[in-house]
Scaffold this motif. Sequence first.
Motif, PDB file in Angstrom:
ATOM      1  N   THR A  69       0.852  -1.183   0.000  1.00 34.03           N
ATOM      2  CA  THR A  69       0.000   0.000   0.000  1.00 34.03           C
ATOM      3  C   THR A  69       0.893   1.241   0.000  1.00 34.03           C
ATOM      4  OG1 THR A  69      -0.134   0.055   2.411  1.00 34.03           O
ATOM      5  CG2 THR A  69      -1.890  -1.099   1.254  1.00 34.03           C
ATOM      6  N   ASP A  70       0.344   2.319  -0.508  1.00 34.98           N
ATOM      7  CA  ASP A  70       1.053   3.592  -0.543  1.00 34.98           C
ATOM      8  C   ASP A  70       0.805   4.342   0.766  1.00 34.98           C
ATOM      9  OD1 ASP A  70       1.490   2.798  -3.150  1.00 34.98           O
ATOM     10  OD2 ASP A  70      -0.014   4.150  -3.988  1.00 34.98           O
ATOM     11  N   VAL A  71       1.726   5.224   1.118  1.00 39.39           N
ATOM     12  CA  VAL A  71       1.593   6.045   2.319  1.00 39.39           C
ATOM     13  C   VAL A  71       1.846   7.497   1.921  1.00 39.39           C
ATOM     14  CG1 VAL A  71       2.582   6.574   4.582  1.00 39.39           C
ATOM     15  CG2 VAL A  71       2.294   4.191   3.874  1.00 39.39           C
ATOM     16  N   ALA A  72       1.034   8.400   2.448  1.00 35.43           N
ATOM     17  CA  ALA A  72       1.206   9.834   2.186  1.00 35.43           C
ATOM     18  C   ALA A  72       1.309  10.568   3.522  1.00 35.43           C
ATOM     19  CB  ALA A  72       0.034  10.375   1.378  1.00 35.43           C
ATOM     20  N   PHE A  73       2.085  11.644   3.535  1.00 35.94           N
ATOM     21  CA  PHE A  73       2.226  12.460   4.740  1.00 35.94           C
ATOM     22  C   PHE A  73       2.601  13.873   4.331  1.00 35.94           C
ATOM     23  CE2 PHE A  73       6.364  10.745   3.795  1.00 35.94           C
ATOM     24  CZ  PHE A  73       7.228  11.810   3.976  1.00 35.94           C
ATOM     25  N   LEU A  74       2.437  14.800   5.258  1.00 33.33           N
ATOM     26  CA  LEU A  74       2.771  16.205   5.050  1.00 33.33           C
ATOM     27  C   LEU A  74       4.176  16.452   5.610  1.00 33.33           C
ATOM     28  CD1 LEU A  74       1.324  18.729   3.919  1.00 33.33           C
ATOM     29  CD2 LEU A  74       0.654  19.257   6.260  1.00 33.33           C
ATOM     30  N   ASP A  75       5.075  16.947   4.782  1.00 26.84           N
ATOM     31  CA  ASP A  75       6.442  17.181   5.267  1.00 26.84           C
ATOM     32  C   ASP A  75       6.537  18.527   5.995  1.00 26.84           C
ATOM     33  OD1 ASP A  75       6.725  19.203   3.334  1.00 26.84           O
ATOM     34  OD2 ASP A  75       7.982  18.001   2.024  1.00 26.84           O
ATOM     35  N   ASP A  76       7.742  18.855   6.487  1.00 29.23           N
ATOM     36  CA  ASP A  76       7.938  20.084   7.260  1.00 29.23           C
ATOM     37  C   ASP A  76       7.756  21.361   6.442  1.00 29.23           C
ATOM     38  OD1 ASP A  76       8.355  18.674   9.554  1.00 29.23           O
ATOM     39  OD2 ASP A  76      10.539  18.862   9.553  1.00 29.23           O
ATOM     40  N   ARG A  77       7.780  21.242   5.108  1.00 26.74           N
ATOM     41  CA  ARG A  77       7.566  22.407   4.240  1.00 26.74           C
ATOM     42  C   ARG A  77       6.111  22.494   3.778  1.00 26.74           C
ATOM     43  NH1 ARG A  77      12.022  21.777  -0.113  1.00 26.74           N
ATOM     44  NH2 ARG A  77      13.375  20.509   1.159  1.00 26.74           N
ATOM     45  N   HIS A  78       5.252  21.699   4.410  1.00 27.22           N
ATOM     46  CA  HIS A  78       3.819  21.668   4.109  1.00 27.22           C
ATOM     47  C   HIS A  78       3.530  21.199   2.690  1.00 27.22           C
ATOM     48  CE1 HIS A  78       3.170  23.539   7.951  1.00 27.22           C
ATOM     49  NE2 HIS A  78       4.037  24.467   7.638  1.00 27.22           N
ATOM     50  N   HIS A  79       4.335  20.255   2.216  1.00 28.03           N
ATOM     51  CA  HIS A  79       4.110  19.614   0.920  1.00 28.03           C
ATOM     52  C   HIS A  79       3.735  18.160   1.174  1.00 28.03           C
ATOM     53  CE1 HIS A  79       7.134  22.685  -0.804  1.00 28.03           C
ATOM     54  NE2 HIS A  79       5.901  23.115  -1.005  1.00 28.03           N
ATOM     55  N   TRP A  80       2.752  17.681   0.409  1.00 21.46           N
ATOM     56  CA  TRP A  80       2.382  16.276   0.546  1.00 21.46           C
ATOM     57  C   TRP A  80       3.441  15.411  -0.123  1.00 21.46           C
ATOM     58  CZ3 TRP A  80      -0.987  14.251   3.712  1.00 21.46           C
ATOM     59  CH2 TRP A  80      -2.017  15.057   4.205  1.00 21.46           C
ATOM     60  N   GLN A  81       3.857  14.399   0.586  1.00 15.28           N
ATOM     61  CA  GLN A  81       4.791  13.410   0.040  1.00 15.28           C
ATOM     62  C   GLN A  81       4.038  12.089  -0.088  1.00 15.28           C
ATOM     63  OE1 GLN A  81       7.817  14.107  -1.017  1.00 15.28           O
ATOM     64  NE2 GLN A  81       7.713  16.219  -0.278  1.00 15.28           N
TER      65      GLN A  81
END
Length: 146
Positions: free
Chosen positions: A120-132
């Motif tokens: 499965t894929d995982v997404a998160f918000l990085d410290d620069r407020h960009h979705w990874q």
Amino acid sequence: MGTRRVLLCSLLLLSLWLGLTGGPGVWGAPVAEEELRGTPRLQLGARLRRALATPCQLWSLSLPVAELGLGYASEETVVFRYCAGSCPRDARTQHGLTLAHLRGQGRAHGGPCCRPTRYTDVAFLDDRHHWQWLPQLSAAACSCGA
């Protein structure tokens, strides 16, 4: 005995790679089918002995993104799922029969491995407020393969 040593070494290397220390719940918890469907489930701490004694199954760890070792800066926590457990040595394929025969002669090493069959894929918000978005980061299903 050899398979247990390989599995033990693999799990120990995984713990070192993740930077974990000893204590309850270090190895994560088995994942129930209900949890995969989004139903909340009590997280039970599991020790290495239990992981080695259980059949091949899906386990989960909640980790800070930085502990994934992929170089992302984020204060978020993600659920990392992986496969662990023992696999029977019974041969179900021609490959398995031949491998068992060669192992018996000391000409081949190893045995069936507990490994992911789906991811499965995982997404998160990085410290620069960009979705990874990390494709195929976590295991979604496990099986033994020879």
